[in-house]
Design an enzyme around this catalytic site. Structure first.
Site, PDB file in Angstrom:
ATOM      1  N   GLU A   1       0.860  -1.180   0.000  1.00 24.90           N
ATOM      2  CA  GLU A   1       0.000   0.000   0.000  1.00 24.90           C
ATOM      3  C   GLU A   1       0.892   1.224   0.000  1.00 24.90           C
ATOM      4  O   GLU A   1       1.826   1.311   0.792  1.00 24.90           O
ATOM      5  CB  GLU A   1      -0.892   0.026   1.245  1.00 24.90           C
ATOM      6  CG  GLU A   1      -2.038  -0.956   1.197  1.00 24.90           C
ATOM      7  CD  GLU A   1      -2.932  -0.841   2.438  1.00 24.90           C
ATOM      8  OE1 GLU A   1      -2.824   0.161   3.163  1.00 24.90           O
ATOM      9  OE2 GLU A   1      -3.714  -1.763   2.675  1.00 24.90           O
TER      10      GLU A   1
ATOM     11  N   ASP B   1      -5.899   9.623  10.190  1.00 25.89           N
ATOM     12  CA  ASP B   1      -4.559   9.109  10.462  1.00 25.89           C
ATOM     13  C   ASP B   1      -4.019   9.554  11.811  1.00 25.89           C
ATOM     14  O   ASP B   1      -4.156  10.707  12.198  1.00 25.89           O
ATOM     15  CB  ASP B   1      -3.586   9.550   9.366  1.00 25.89           C
ATOM     16  CG  ASP B   1      -3.812   8.751   8.093  1.00 25.89           C
ATOM     17  OD1 ASP B   1      -3.831   7.510   8.190  1.00 25.89           O
ATOM     18  OD2 ASP B   1      -3.992   9.358   7.030  1.00 25.89           O
TER      19      ASP B   1
END
Lengths: 414, 266
Positions: free
Chosen positions: B49, B60
């Protein structure tokens, strides 16, 4: 793209939360889908519930203090020459700014949903201060996210939050201002949405937060409409409503009740923060033609670079220092219902000097932006034009900045 | 032709193990180094990824934020990210790459142009953190036309009814968020409970691959190894930060970490 009449603007978004099919929406991580849906269901039920509205009105009346004053600024009107200048002194509200309405409603909703803990973001510190006040009032634990730069420049409000028992979390990422505080608050909610309620401090964020905030601050124009009719017998034929615009919560609330009037009768003028005169940075996405993008879950005009990174803003006023703008205002701009312009830091300071010289009113740096444009335009307007400026915050929180920029004599103690 | 992502899962199943997915931010700490890291870890990772750094990330945690800010500060642009992937694919044609990011970056690049570029540089899948179902229906269809998997995210807060609808519309791979957290949070749910949730989701359509991510580290990965695949991101970003702080080579340290991660799921 068209505004519908007789339907509150907050309810004119489509199923996915887009106003005009384009602005707003719910660009959120999957984890937040459920808590947002729960809040939507709760709010849609309660906003039409007579008992809930009565409860809201009870707190607005007895605790927030309604109505806030609507006064003529006679000396300023005489000095400027031209239109009559009036002010809706929203800073009369408990805590000293309009943020109390949204904070109160969010705490009422949190109570109804059984949450015991509420989180919020803040720029100027007003949203945080009010949320901490309301949380204390309703017995909720409270956590406020605030950019480290804003903590340094808005100390009086930080002290107030702490005094109310809230935990103030400094945010050090990015520009360390409101945009980062909102991001951090949303991140915290992603991780704690099972126990915490979130209050977004302005008409920004996922659609439900835009709607709740707009519904709450509309108290301002509900009062103003009654006050105008009391004063003039009817809504004046030439009415101009000036308001500063950061996220856009006070201006939306100041205008909402007049939405269906023809703009020739009731004109809305939104004043964004143009930043320092010499700087290229600003917080005026509508005035300076920023591109449409996604910020904090909603499609809006937003300051960004060609790649889509959100750009840093600059403004003397922490409350307006936000790179985006409410989807409601994007909708009002594109349908041409409201007109948007900007005032620089220097313009705002100069307007503050003028207003405080002639009147017993101390608008904070945010509404000083609106006063700047209102004073300039009032000069050229006829005497039967009624100019109303929303003085949505008190300058006490800005004393440090005012002292530094204008000198000691502009800072009164209280 | 079978999407290399499906091929990687098939291979892992043949070896009777979970697939290992890594997440690194494109351009962290530099364009050149992030390419070197990808090349080096591809020996042990099954699917890579690659994060598109964004400066207002709402999902995040601090580790990935630090990596993203570092990459942005070092001047990474969208086209550089595609170049890194293209360069990587030159020597690793069949190693699947999933690009992961926030929707505004795609919107500003232009959806069509973005997907074309994904195709020409060798991207096999996309995860768009803030484009949930049903908002992602149109975009997911466009991905399918380009033979790119659009990977749906599923969370512990996703209701059963919603899970069924999302999985019905989903492509062959989905991503289960282990717990209520931003990326890299401390695992606050026991691996057993995570697997319970995972199995419930898996039952809805056993043919679809489900990977688990968020909060997985060297310490916890082994306990989750019965899943189709496991994603480690923040722990790797943290390793890069740590290496830079100690003036060590991130490429070597990250490779060692990925090798160790792999050994725990064998």
């Amino acid at each position: 793209m068209k505004i519908k009449k007789k339907i509150p603007l907050i309810d004119q978004a489509n199923k996915l939360g887009f106003w005009g099919g384009k602005f707003g929406g719910n660009y959120v991580p999957e984890t937040l889908k459920k808590p947002i849906e729960d809040l939507e269901i709760l709010f849609d039920k309660l906003k039409n519930d007579k008992k809930f509205i009565a409860e809201r009105d009870k707190y607005f009346k007895n605790w927030v203090g309604t109505p806030t004053r609507f006064i003529k600024l006679k000396n300023l009107t005489n000095h400027v020459g031209g239109a009559q200048i009036w002010s809706k002194v929203v800073s009369d509200a408990n805590g000293g700014a309009h943020k109390i309405y949204n904070a109160t409603v969010h705490c009422l909703l949190a109570k109804r949903s059984g949450k015991k803990f509420i989180i919020g973001d803040t720029g100027a510190g007003y949203a945080g201060k009010m949320l901490s006040m309301a949380a204390k009032k309703f017995g909720l634990k409270c956590k406020i996210f605030m950019g480290a730069k804003d903590i340094a420049r808005q100390q009086p409000n930080v002290k107030a939050m702490k005094k109310n028992g809230a935990e103030v979390i400094p945010v050090y990422s990015g520009s360390q201002t409101l945009v980062d505080a909102v991001s951090e608050c949303m991140r915290f909610w992603v991780a704690n949405c099972d126990t915490a309620a979130m209050c977004v401090g302005s008409t920004v964020g996922p659609a439900i937060f835009v709607r709740i905030c707009g519904w709450s601050t509309s108290q301002i124009s509900r009062e103003l409409k009654v006050q105008l009719i009391d004063e003039f017998g009817s809504v004046p034929k030439k009415l101009k409503l000036y308001n500063c615009v950061g996220g856009g919560s006070s201006s939306f609330g100041f205008w909402n009740e007049f939405m269906d009037y023809d703009k020739k009768q009731c004109e809305f003028i939104g004043v964004e923060a143009g930043g320092p005169a010499k700087s290229k940075k600003h917080a005026a996405p509508l005035t300076y033609g920023s591109k449409i993008g996604i910020l904090h879950g909603a499609v809006q005009y937003v300051n960004q670079n060609s790649d889509g990174q959100i750009e840093e803003t600059e403004s003397i006023s922490a409350g307006l220092d936000y790179p985006g703008i409410s989807p409601l205002h994007c909708f009002l701009k594109d349908t041409k219902r409201a007109r948007y312009t900007a005032a620089s830091d220097e313009d705002a300071l100069s307007a503050y000097k003028t207003v405080t010289k002639f009147e017993k009113l101390r608008p904070s740096l945010e509404p000083s932006h609106a006063f700047s444009v209102a004073i300039k335009e009032a000069k050229k307007l006829s005497k039967d034009t009624i100019v109303v400026v929303n003085s949505c915050g008190d300058a006490y929180k800005d004393r440090g900045i005012l002292k530094k920029r204008l000198g000691k004599k502009y800072v009164k103690s209280n | 032709m079978l999407n290399p992502i499906s091929h990687a899962f098939r291979k892992a199943k043949q070896e009777n193990r979970a697939a290992l997915l890594t997440y690194t931010v494109a351009g962290d700490s530099s364009k050149k180094q992030s390419l070197e890291i990808l090349k080096s870890i591809s020996a042990n990772a099954d699917i890579l990824e690659v994060g598109i750094p964004h400066n207002t990330p709402v999902a995040d945690g601090s580790q990935i934020q630090t990596s993203a800010y570092r990459a942005i500060k070092n001047g990474i642009k969208m086209n550089d990210i595609f170049k890194i992937i293209k360069d990587f694919k030159k020597s690793n044609k069949n190693k699947p790459i999933i690009l992961m990011g926030y929707f505004n970056m795609i919107l500003q690049y232009g959806e069509k142009k973005f997907l074309n570029k994904c195709n020409s540089s060798g991207v096999n899948g996309l995860i768009v953190v803030d484009l949930p179902w049903p908002e992602n229906k149109d975009f997911a269809k466009k991905c399918k036309k380009k033979s790119i998997y659009f990977i749906q995210l599923l969370s512990p807060t996703t209701t059963k009814r919603r899970l069924k609808k999302i999985i019905r519309d989903s492509h062959p791979m989905n991503y289960f968020i282990s717990m209520l957290s931003t990326t890299g949070g401390k695992l606050k749910v026991s691996p057993n409970d995570i697997l319970k949730n995972y199995n419930k989701i898996k039952k809805i359509d056993p043919k679809k691959e489900i990977v688990i991510g968020f909060g997985i580290t060297e310490k916890t990965i082994g306990k989750l190894k019965s899943a189709d695949g496991l994603v480690v991101g923040s722990a790797i970003c943290k390793e890069i930060s740590k290496s830079l702080k100690h003036r060590q080579n991130p490429v070597i340290n990250v490779s060692k970490l990925v090798k160790k991660l792999k050994s725990k799921i064998l």
